[in-house]
Write a protein that holds these residues in place. Structure first.
Motif, PDB file in Angstrom:
ATOM      1  N   ILE A  79       0.847  -1.197   0.000  1.00  0.00           N
ATOM      2  CA  ILE A  79       0.000   0.000   0.000  1.00  0.00           C
ATOM      3  C   ILE A  79       0.880   1.244   0.000  1.00  0.00           C
ATOM      4  CG2 ILE A  79      -1.689   1.330   1.339  1.00  0.00           C
ATOM      5  CD1 ILE A  79      -2.806  -1.390   2.299  1.00  0.00           C
ATOM      6  N   ALA A  80       1.883   1.254   0.853  1.00  0.00           N
ATOM      7  CA  ALA A  80       2.786   2.406   0.933  1.00  0.00           C
ATOM      8  C   ALA A  80       3.482   2.659  -0.402  1.00  0.00           C
ATOM      9  CB  ALA A  80       3.811   2.191   2.040  1.00  0.00           C
ATOM     10  N   LYS A  81       3.865   1.582  -1.098  1.00  0.00           N
ATOM     11  CA  LYS A  81       4.560   1.727  -2.384  1.00  0.00           C
ATOM     12  C   LYS A  81       3.644   2.301  -3.466  1.00  0.00           C
ATOM     13  CE  LYS A  81       7.655  -2.181  -1.638  1.00  0.00           C
ATOM     14  NZ  LYS A  81       7.934  -3.577  -2.021  1.00  0.00           N
ATOM     15  N   ASN A  82       2.377   1.987  -3.430  1.00  0.00           N
ATOM     16  CA  ASN A  82       1.458   2.376  -4.499  1.00  0.00           C
ATOM     17  C   ASN A  82       0.576   3.572  -4.162  1.00  0.00           C
ATOM     18  OD1 ASN A  82       1.937   0.272  -6.572  1.00  0.00           O
ATOM     19  ND2 ASN A  82       1.357  -1.092  -4.889  1.00  0.00           N
ATOM     20  N   LEU A  83       0.560   4.016  -2.932  1.00  0.00           N
ATOM     21  CA  LEU A  83      -0.369   5.052  -2.489  1.00  0.00           C
ATOM     22  C   LEU A  83      -0.267   6.340  -3.307  1.00  0.00           C
ATOM     23  CD1 LEU A  83      -2.604   5.753  -0.519  1.00  0.00           C
ATOM     24  CD2 LEU A  83      -0.856   6.570   1.072  1.00  0.00           C
ATOM     25  N   ASN A  84       0.941   6.854  -3.511  1.00  0.00           N
ATOM     26  CA  ASN A  84       1.100   8.105  -4.260  1.00  0.00           C
ATOM     27  C   ASN A  84       0.536   7.975  -5.676  1.00  0.00           C
ATOM     28  OD1 ASN A  84       2.243   9.472  -2.133  1.00  0.00           O
ATOM     29  ND2 ASN A  84       4.334   8.944  -2.722  1.00  0.00           N
TER      30      ASN A  84
ATOM     31  N   ASP B  24      -8.765  11.680 -12.185  1.00  0.00           N
ATOM     32  CA  ASP B  24     -10.152  11.301 -12.449  1.00  0.00           C
ATOM     33  C   ASP B  24     -11.126  12.355 -11.934  1.00  0.00           C
ATOM     34  OD1 ASP B  24      -9.353   8.958 -13.649  1.00  0.00           O
ATOM     35  OD2 ASP B  24      -9.814   7.661 -11.922  1.00  0.00           O
ATOM     36  N   ILE B  25     -10.840  12.924 -10.774  1.00  0.00           N
ATOM     37  CA  ILE B  25     -11.711  13.966 -10.205  1.00  0.00           C
ATOM     38  C   ILE B  25     -11.714  15.187 -11.080  1.00  0.00           C
ATOM     39  CG2 ILE B  25     -11.979  15.567  -8.262  1.00  0.00           C
ATOM     40  CD1 ILE B  25     -10.983  13.257  -6.431  1.00  0.00           C
ATOM     41  N   GLU B  26     -10.543  15.610 -11.530  1.00  0.00           N
ATOM     42  CA  GLU B  26     -10.437  16.790 -12.392  1.00  0.00           C
ATOM     43  C   GLU B  26     -11.121  16.557 -13.740  1.00  0.00           C
ATOM     44  OE1 GLU B  26      -6.377  18.017 -12.718  1.00  0.00           O
ATOM     45  OE2 GLU B  26      -6.188  18.352 -10.564  1.00  0.00           O
ATOM     46  N   ALA B  27     -11.093  15.294 -14.205  1.00  0.00           N
ATOM     47  CA  ALA B  27     -11.720  14.986 -15.487  1.00  0.00           C
ATOM     48  C   ALA B  27     -13.233  14.815 -15.337  1.00  0.00           C
ATOM     49  CB  ALA B  27     -11.104  13.717 -16.064  1.00  0.00           C
ATOM     50  N   GLY B  28     -13.729  14.808 -14.101  1.00  0.00           N
ATOM     51  CA  GLY B  28     -15.171  14.698 -13.866  1.00  0.00           C
ATOM     52  C   GLY B  28     -15.665  13.250 -13.895  1.00  0.00           C
ATOM     53  N   LYS B  29     -14.802  12.336 -13.695  1.00  0.00           N
ATOM     54  CA  LYS B  29     -15.223  10.919 -13.685  1.00  0.00           C
ATOM     55  C   LYS B  29     -15.784  10.510 -12.373  1.00  0.00           C
ATOM     56  CE  LYS B  29     -11.985   9.395 -17.197  1.00  0.00           C
ATOM     57  NZ  LYS B  29     -10.902   8.503 -17.522  1.00  0.00           N
TER      58      LYS B  29
ATOM     59  N   GLU C  95      -2.630  10.164  -7.170  1.00  0.00           N
ATOM     60  CA  GLU C  95      -2.496  10.943  -8.401  1.00  0.00           C
ATOM     61  C   GLU C  95      -3.547  10.523  -9.428  1.00  0.00           C
ATOM     62  OE1 GLU C  95       1.520  10.726  -9.871  1.00  0.00           O
ATOM     63  OE2 GLU C  95       2.332  11.455  -7.967  1.00  0.00           O
ATOM     64  N   ALA C  96      -3.765   9.252  -9.595  1.00  0.00           N
ATOM     65  CA  ALA C  96      -4.770   8.756 -10.543  1.00  0.00           C
ATOM     66  C   ALA C  96      -6.169   9.207 -10.125  1.00  0.00           C
ATOM     67  CB  ALA C  96      -4.700   7.241 -10.636  1.00  0.00           C
ATOM     68  N   ALA C  97      -6.452   9.173  -8.829  1.00  0.00           N
ATOM     69  CA  ALA C  97      -7.761   9.599  -8.340  1.00  0.00           C
ATOM     70  C   ALA C  97      -7.961  11.093  -8.576  1.00  0.00           C
ATOM     71  CB  ALA C  97      -7.901   9.273  -6.849  1.00  0.00           C
ATOM     72  N   LEU C  98      -6.927  11.917  -8.362  1.00  0.00           N
ATOM     73  CA  LEU C  98      -7.034  13.358  -8.590  1.00  0.00           C
ATOM     74  C   LEU C  98      -7.259  13.664 -10.073  1.00  0.00           C
ATOM     75  CD1 LEU C  98      -4.265  14.686  -6.166  1.00  0.00           C
ATOM     76  CD2 LEU C  98      -6.761  14.907  -5.911  1.00  0.00           C
TER      77      LEU C  98
END
Length: 129
Positions: free
Chosen positions: A110-115, A124-129, A119-122
């Protein structure tokens, strides 16, 4: 009489309901044999195993601390159960692991992949998904 968990007594069936049978232990005390505690295996109708007025040998398996309701079992007496080793059995059970106990990963994946996930979630949020 003072009743305790593990005591084996003889009582008399005084009532039968779909969920269990009421058993009188003395003139002031009664307990309940839940349908699951009247016989090993599936029991469709408790009336197939117990009748009103029948004398039964029962074991006290629980006493509610607040209501003083007594739970009884016939099933415990069908196959011998040795209470003297019950604590030992629980104490020496092997610990169960979700994965191999030699792998010490913990939260590292989890620690290795969290960042990357944040970033992927942000994005998606900016793209309105």
């Amino acid at each position: 009489m003072i009743y305790k968990i593990g005591m084996v007594l003889e009582g008399k069936v005084t009532g039968i309901q779909p969920y269990g049978a009421f058993v009188t232990l003395d003139e002031h005390t009664q307990g309940l044999i839940h349908i699951s505690e009247c016989h090993h295996g599936y029991v469709e109708k408790i009336s197939e195993y117990l009748k009103i007025g029948q004398k039964v040998k029962v074991m006290i398996i629980d006493i509610d601390e607040y209501t003083q309701k007594i739970s009884l079992s016939i099933r415990c007496l069908e196959r011998g159960f040795d209470f003297s080793h019950a604590g030992e059995r629980a104490r020496y059970q092997h610990k169960k692991f979700w994965t191999n106990k030699k792998v010490q990963e913990g939260f590292n994946p989890i620690a290795k992949n969290l960042n990357r996930w944040v970033e992927a979630a942000l994005v998606d949020i900016e793209a309105g998904k």
